[in-house]
Scaffold this motif. Structure first.
Motif: not given
Length: 467
Positions: A31-35
């Motif tokens: 979740k911290y590098i994309g969606f």
């Protein structure tokens, strides 16, 4: 010679199944590098088969990289194509599966696919940036045991496995430097190509054996050859007559042709995989049990479910029953048959299957071999209906025409084919064991590379297409 990093160069990842990783690598939740975003789910069967490119569940499940030469099309709107677009770096995860082990299988998009959308039974992950995320490397990471273990251990599904976006977002992702990711990708492209070449040759051998089996069964059950002193002998043309059925062709003069509905009862099952309060506990014979086994025996590992009293009475399996798959993703892979071989305790025929039983005037095992013939397979392909998923209704099964010789001939044919299949099965089991070990070695190599245990800092990138 593969070189491994020394213990002093590693740090604890904090994730039990990943173990140590290089000190200069990062670990972040997805979740911290994309969606993430679920796929296109508002379409009806009539919308498929025409229109714009569509990434199907099958495309994702079967391919490490999203296949561009897909046959799938959907009538999507401009809004659909904007909201469910397919771009380089997008990773697609299967969102639903019959087993936890097959849940969250990932496929990577290596380049933008214009006007494409993706199916509603999958989840798309899109990175915020490609500056620290090399898709050619991440395609291996997302299918590695390091990533798969997170999904398998943390899924709480009871009947059918379903992947939640919440669980996917917590997936731990290992990030080496961009240059290191390129080296890992290049190394794995080379090594997995070597593995895949060997595996492919063995799979082709199995395919040839399976085709030989179908051919032999077809020749024997349509009487093109006869069994004389344990050997197959071609029948003379003078012994034959026109069956009047295209897929049967010429058959012996003294053989009859009958529809399944005139020699047996046929029941499509409605027993699902759910466990319901007030129903009785049963073992369930599922689609996969039939698809992967010529014979159903009591020692197979069946799933547990519940069924009503009336369902148990109607669909409890017994020796001599024949079970067929009634739907598939392609019409040429439908109506796969399996024979209930011996006593099976408390085993019920599950949904997606059709049951043929109470065979009159014929030997059940012989009828089963009729259903395995090439002619029967061709017939089922023609009567299968669907666009994205194909099915056969009860009329498709009961109207199949089969060859019926006398009982003595049926017994001789059944005995011969059974012996042949048993001998062939020993060969196929041996080859499958070899394939299994190769796949395990390949998967182990991938996991060791994407978690940094293999030292690729000095790896020289090999340019061009790998052979």
């Amino acid at each position: 010679m593969i070189k491994y990093r020394k213990a002093g160069e590693m740090k604890d990842s904090g994730v039990e199944w990943i173990g140590g990783i290089p000190r200069d690598w990062e670990i972040r939740n997805l979740k911290y590098i994309g969606f993430t975003k679920s796929g296109l789910g508002n379409k009806k069967p009539k919308d498929f088969g025409h229109g714009y490119p569509f990434i199907s569940y099958k495309n994702i499940y079967k391919n490490l990289v999203v296949e561009e030469t897909y046959p799938d099309l959907v009538d999507s709107t401009e809004a659909d194509r904007e909201n469910f677009s397919v771009l380089r770096g997008d990773a697609f995860f299967t969102g639903s599966s019959e087993t936890i082990e097959e849940l969250g299988i990932a496929s990577m998009c290596i380049k933008d696919i214009s006007n494409a959308t993706y199916n509603g039974f999958s989840i798309r992950f899109r990175p915020h940036s490609l500056s620290q995320y090399y898709p050619e490397c991440m395609k291996y990471y997302f299918r590695s045991q390091a990533a798969r273990e997170h999904l398998i251990r943390n899924d709480n599904s009871i009947t059918r496995a379903n992947l939640s976006q919440k669980l996917l977002k917590m997936l731990p992702v290992l990030l080496a430097s961009f240059n290191q990711q390129k080296k890992i990708a290049n190394f794995l492209d080379l090594k997995t190509t070597q593995f895949d070449s060997i595996i492919s040759k063995k799979e082709q051998l199995i395919k040839k054996l399976e085709e030989a089996k179908k051919s032999l069964i077809s020749e024997v059950v349509t009487g093109k050859v006869k069994i004389v002193d344990g050997k197959l002998v071609p029948r003379d043309l003078s012994e034959m007559k026109d069956s009047g059925v295209e897929w049967l062709g010429m058959i012996p003069r003294d053989w009859a042709v009958k529809k399944i509905k005139h020699i047996a009862e046929c029941y499509p099952s409605n027993v699902d995989k759910k466990t319901m309060k007030g129903e009785k506990r049963v073992r369930l014979c599922n689609y996969r049990d039939v698809y992967y086994n010529d014979y159903i025996t009591d020692d197979l590992a069946f799933m547990k479910a519940t069924a009503t009293i009336s369902q148990i009475k109607k669909f409890t399996l017994k020796k001599g029953d024949i079970v067929l798959t009634k739907d598939s993703e392609s019409p040429d892979d439908i109506a796969i048959a399996s024979y209930i071989d011996g006593c099976v305790e408390n085993l019920v025929c599950g949904y997606h299957l059709t049951l043929i039983r109470d065979i009159k005037g014929s030997i059940d095992l012989y009828v089963y071999y009729q259903l395995m013939s090439t002619g029967a397979r061709n017939y089922f392909e023609t009567v299968a209906n669907g666009v994205t998923r194909y099915g056969i209704g009860i009329f498709g099964f009961v109207n199949l025409q089969v060859c019926i010789p006398n009982i003595e001939e049926q017994e001789k044919i059944s005995k011969y084919i059974r012996s042949y299949i048993n001998e062939q099965a020993k060969i196929i089991i041996n080859i499958n064991n070899q394939i299994r070990k190769l796949k395990q070695a390949k998967q182990s190599l991938i996991s060791e590379a994407v978690t940094g245990k293999i030292d690729l800092r000095d790896w020289k990138i090999i340019e061009g297409e790998l052979q």
